[in-house]
Scaffold this motif. Structure first.
Motif, PDB file in Angstrom:
ATOM      1  N   GLU A   1      28.005  -7.300  43.470  1.00 24.98           N
ATOM      2  CA  GLU A   1      26.867  -6.915  42.271  1.00 24.98           C
ATOM      3  C   GLU A   1      25.561  -7.731  43.230  1.00 24.98           C
ATOM      4  O   GLU A   1      24.310  -7.489  43.075  1.00 24.98           O
ATOM      5  CB  GLU A   1      26.342  -7.272  41.485  1.00 24.98           C
ATOM      6  N   ARG A   2      25.470  -8.821  44.376  1.00 22.64           N
ATOM      7  CA  ARG A   2      24.709  -9.679  44.610  1.00 22.64           C
ATOM      8  C   ARG A   2      24.121  -9.319  45.700  1.00 22.64           C
ATOM      9  O   ARG A   2      23.242  -9.745  46.163  1.00 22.64           O
ATOM     10  CB  ARG A   2      25.102 -10.617  44.549  1.00 22.64           C
ATOM     11  N   ASP A   3      24.611  -8.520  46.208  1.00 25.28           N
ATOM     12  CA  ASP A   3      24.868  -8.465  47.948  1.00 25.28           C
ATOM     13  C   ASP A   3      22.903  -7.883  47.888  1.00 25.28           C
ATOM     14  O   ASP A   3      22.098  -8.439  49.240  1.00 25.28           O
ATOM     15  CB  ASP A   3      25.528  -7.418  48.718  1.00 25.28           C
ATOM     16  N   LYS A   4      22.181  -7.340  47.408  1.00 22.28           N
ATOM     17  CA  LYS A   4      21.141  -6.561  47.650  1.00 22.28           C
ATOM     18  C   LYS A   4      19.926  -7.656  47.331  1.00 22.28           C
ATOM     19  O   LYS A   4      19.056  -7.253  47.168  1.00 22.28           O
ATOM     20  CB  LYS A   4      20.604  -5.155  47.472  1.00 22.28           C
ATOM     21  N   LEU A   5      20.495  -8.471  45.748  1.00 18.77           N
ATOM     22  CA  LEU A   5      19.440  -9.190  45.239  1.00 18.77           C
ATOM     23  C   LEU A   5      19.258  -9.963  46.416  1.00 18.77           C
ATOM     24  O   LEU A   5      17.905 -10.885  45.782  1.00 18.77           O
ATOM     25  CB  LEU A   5      20.245  -9.294  43.949  1.00 18.77           C
ATOM     26  N   PHE A   6      19.608 -11.311  47.199  1.00 20.59           N
ATOM     27  CA  PHE A   6      18.986 -11.881  48.005  1.00 20.59           C
ATOM     28  C   PHE A   6      18.927 -11.335  50.036  1.00 20.59           C
ATOM     29  O   PHE A   6      20.073 -10.904  49.742  1.00 20.59           O
ATOM     30  CB  PHE A   6      20.422 -12.977  47.364  1.00 20.59           C
ATOM     31  N   LYS A   7      18.624 -12.663  51.009  1.00 19.17           N
ATOM     32  CA  LYS A   7      19.013 -12.717  52.052  1.00 19.17           C
ATOM     33  C   LYS A   7      20.494 -13.758  51.819  1.00 19.17           C
ATOM     34  O   LYS A   7      19.874 -15.233  51.205  1.00 19.17           O
ATOM     35  CB  LYS A   7      18.274 -13.308  52.556  1.00 19.17           C
ATOM     36  N   TRP A   8      21.355 -13.895  52.915  1.00 23.73           N
ATOM     37  CA  TRP A   8      22.482 -14.457  52.988  1.00 23.73           C
ATOM     38  C   TRP A   8      22.676 -15.749  54.016  1.00 23.73           C
ATOM     39  O   TRP A   8      22.359 -14.862  55.038  1.00 23.73           O
ATOM     40  CB  TRP A   8      23.611 -14.227  52.233  1.00 23.73           C
ATOM     41  N   ILE A   9      23.238 -16.648  54.021  1.00 23.50           N
ATOM     42  CA  ILE A   9      23.477 -18.109  54.365  1.00 23.50           C
ATOM     43  C   ILE A   9      25.064 -18.267  54.268  1.00 23.50           C
ATOM     44  O   ILE A   9      24.971 -19.103  53.780  1.00 23.50           O
ATOM     45  CB  ILE A   9      22.344 -18.471  54.430  1.00 23.50           C
ATOM     46  N   GLN A  10      25.929 -17.919  55.511  1.00 25.39           N
ATOM     47  CA  GLN A  10      26.812 -18.176  54.480  1.00 25.39           C
ATOM     48  C   GLN A  10      28.113 -18.065  56.071  1.00 25.39           C
ATOM     49  O   GLN A  10      27.740 -17.920  57.318  1.00 25.39           O
ATOM     50  CB  GLN A  10      27.908 -16.578  53.714  1.00 25.39           C
ATOM     51  N   PRO A  11      29.120 -18.955  55.591  1.00 25.75           N
ATOM     52  CA  PRO A  11      30.058 -19.071  54.997  1.00 25.75           C
ATOM     53  C   PRO A  11      29.669 -20.844  54.086  1.00 25.75           C
ATOM     54  O   PRO A  11      30.239 -21.651  55.683  1.00 25.75           O
ATOM     55  CB  PRO A  11      31.212 -19.069  54.197  1.00 25.75           C
ATOM     56  N   LEU A  12      29.278 -21.008  53.243  1.00 26.61           N
ATOM     57  CA  LEU A  12      29.491 -22.893  53.176  1.00 26.61           C
ATOM     58  C   LEU A  12      31.297 -23.011  52.277  1.00 26.61           C
ATOM     59  O   LEU A  12      31.337 -24.180  52.969  1.00 26.61           O
ATOM     60  CB  LEU A  12      28.711 -23.408  51.158  1.00 26.61           C
ATOM     61  N   LEU A  13      31.671 -21.784  52.176  1.00 28.76           N
ATOM     62  CA  LEU A  13      33.550 -22.446  51.964  1.00 28.76           C
ATOM     63  C   LEU A  13      33.535 -20.512  51.443  1.00 28.76           C
ATOM     64  O   LEU A  13      33.276 -19.891  51.096  1.00 28.76           O
ATOM     65  CB  LEU A  13      33.463 -23.550  50.667  1.00 28.76           C
ATOM     66  N   ILE A  14      34.951 -20.420  51.823  1.00 27.89           N
ATOM     67  CA  ILE A  14      35.460 -19.235  51.486  1.00 27.89           C
ATOM     68  C   ILE A  14      36.327 -19.817  50.260  1.00 27.89           C
ATOM     69  O   ILE A  14      37.811 -20.320  50.657  1.00 27.89           O
ATOM     70  CB  ILE A  14      36.477 -18.710  52.468  1.00 27.89           C
ATOM     71  N   ASP A  15      36.492 -19.270  48.840  1.00 28.28           N
ATOM     72  CA  ASP A  15      36.630 -19.833  48.018  1.00 28.28           C
ATOM     73  C   ASP A  15      37.899 -18.888  47.468  1.00 28.28           C
ATOM     74  O   ASP A  15      37.328 -17.485  46.982  1.00 28.28           O
ATOM     75  CB  ASP A  15      36.690 -20.231  46.939  1.00 28.28           C
ATOM     76  N   ARG A  16      39.286 -19.005  46.697  1.00 27.91           N
ATOM     77  CA  ARG A  16      40.011 -18.662  45.703  1.00 27.91           C
ATOM     78  C   ARG A  16      39.488 -19.165  44.597  1.00 27.91           C
ATOM     79  O   ARG A  16      39.364 -20.237  43.783  1.00 27.91           O
ATOM     80  CB  ARG A  16      40.926 -19.227  45.466  1.00 27.91           C
ATOM     81  N   ASN A  17      39.101 -18.191  43.404  1.00 29.79           N
ATOM     82  CA  ASN A  17      39.279 -18.262  41.840  1.00 29.79           C
ATOM     83  C   ASN A  17      39.884 -18.202  41.228  1.00 29.79           C
ATOM     84  O   ASN A  17      40.855 -16.954  41.179  1.00 29.79           O
ATOM     85  CB  ASN A  17      37.688 -16.966  41.698  1.00 29.79           C
ATOM     86  N   VAL A  18      40.701 -19.565  40.217  1.00 28.98           N
ATOM     87  CA  VAL A  18      41.990 -18.571  39.430  1.00 28.98           C
ATOM     88  C   VAL A  18      41.203 -19.302  38.200  1.00 28.98           C
ATOM     89  O   VAL A  18      39.808 -19.501  37.725  1.00 28.98           O
ATOM     90  CB  VAL A  18      42.501 -20.080  39.903  1.00 28.98           C
ATOM     91  N   LEU A  19      42.401 -18.690  37.626  1.00 32.18           N
ATOM     92  CA  LEU A  19      41.893 -18.928  35.795  1.00 32.18           C
ATOM     93  C   LEU A  19      43.283 -19.850  35.739  1.00 32.18           C
ATOM     94  O   LEU A  19      44.381 -20.074  36.101  1.00 32.18           O
ATOM     95  CB  LEU A  19      42.716 -17.681  35.523  1.00 32.18           C
TER      96      LEU A  19
END
Length: 243
Positions: free
Chosen positions: A93-111
């Motif tokens: 969803e965000r890919d084309k909205l910005f120019k990217w510099i990455q990764p500051l980290l690779i993260d997993r999101n948990v509930l």
């Protein structure tokens, strides 16, 4: 007269070469999300903030960092030239909205849930029976909607959502696995329910951000990763990157 004008023009050109115009500074926006980005007093600190500070020092470009609610931080980077927001999940969803510099980290999101609550879920399918909280303009809202969670509570910011969880006003919330580990180590009564997503987290810059500067920032970040500086920063903040 033409000769005089030529001499003046040449002199001005020489002077401008000796004293080039000052490069425009980069404005970074972020939120309170320790240990990655937060304030000690009025000073921005954190595992992501420190990476920003080091890479900008390496390329010699002036910058500012402002900590504010996430929705405001994100929208400033969408609209304002020379503005970048971190730490930002890079998704479709965000890919084309910005120019990217990455990764500051690779993260997993948990509930996660509040320990002792009546939540009985171990999968995403089971979690859909409950009220899941997130906060305004956070990428996890899109993930929850994409996965057809029917009851989503939108808070003003991360702290407000966490407070709702701990007071049982919501049943679940998505959170960085790094941050979940930090909460547990600090003695907070939270439990992991299931993994929600995994994604690179980086710096998202306004779409007209200079490509040359973006490239220099990416090269500097690549070097921080390659020489072990990024890992040392994470260890400093009690975070452990997987091999």
């Amino acid at each position: 007269m033409r000769g005089l004008l030529f001499i003046i023009a040449t002199s001005l050109l020489s002077f401008s070469c000796l004293f080039p115009a000052r490069a425009e500074s980069v404005h970074f926006t972020t939120e309170e999300y320790p240990p990655f980005n937060y304030r000690e007093g009025k000073t921005p600190v954190g595992a992501a903030t420190e990476q920003i500070q080091k890479l900008m020092a390496d390329i010699g470009v002036d910058y500012t960092i402002d900590v504010m609610p996430w929705a405001r931080a994100y929208n400033q980077a969408l609209a304002e030239p020379m503005t970048c927001v971190f730490v930002t999940a890079h998704n479709d969803e965000r890919d084309k909205l910005f120019k990217w510099i990455q990764p500051l980290l690779i993260d997993r999101n948990v509930l996660i849930k509040h320990s002792g609550s009546n939540v009985a879920a171990t999968t995403i399918a089971e979690a859909k029976k409950y009220i899941v909280g997130t906060w305004r303009e956070d990428y996890t809202e899109a993930i929850l909607r994409r996965n057809n969670f029917p009851r989503i509570d939108i808070g003003s910011d991360f702290k407000a959502t966490l407070k709702k969880l701990m007071s049982d006003r919501i049943d679940l919330m998505p959170i960085s696995e790094f941050y979940f580990d930090k909460l547990r180590k600090e003695g907070n009564a939270v439990e992991k329910v299931t993994i929600l997503s995994q994604q690179p987290m980086g710096i998202a810059c306004q779409k007209d951000f200079p490509a040359e500067l973006q490239g220099r920032m990416q090269t500097a970040l690549d070097m921080l990763i390659a020489n072990g500086t990024q890992r040392q920063i994470f260890l400093k903040y009690g975070l452990h990157l997987g091999d």
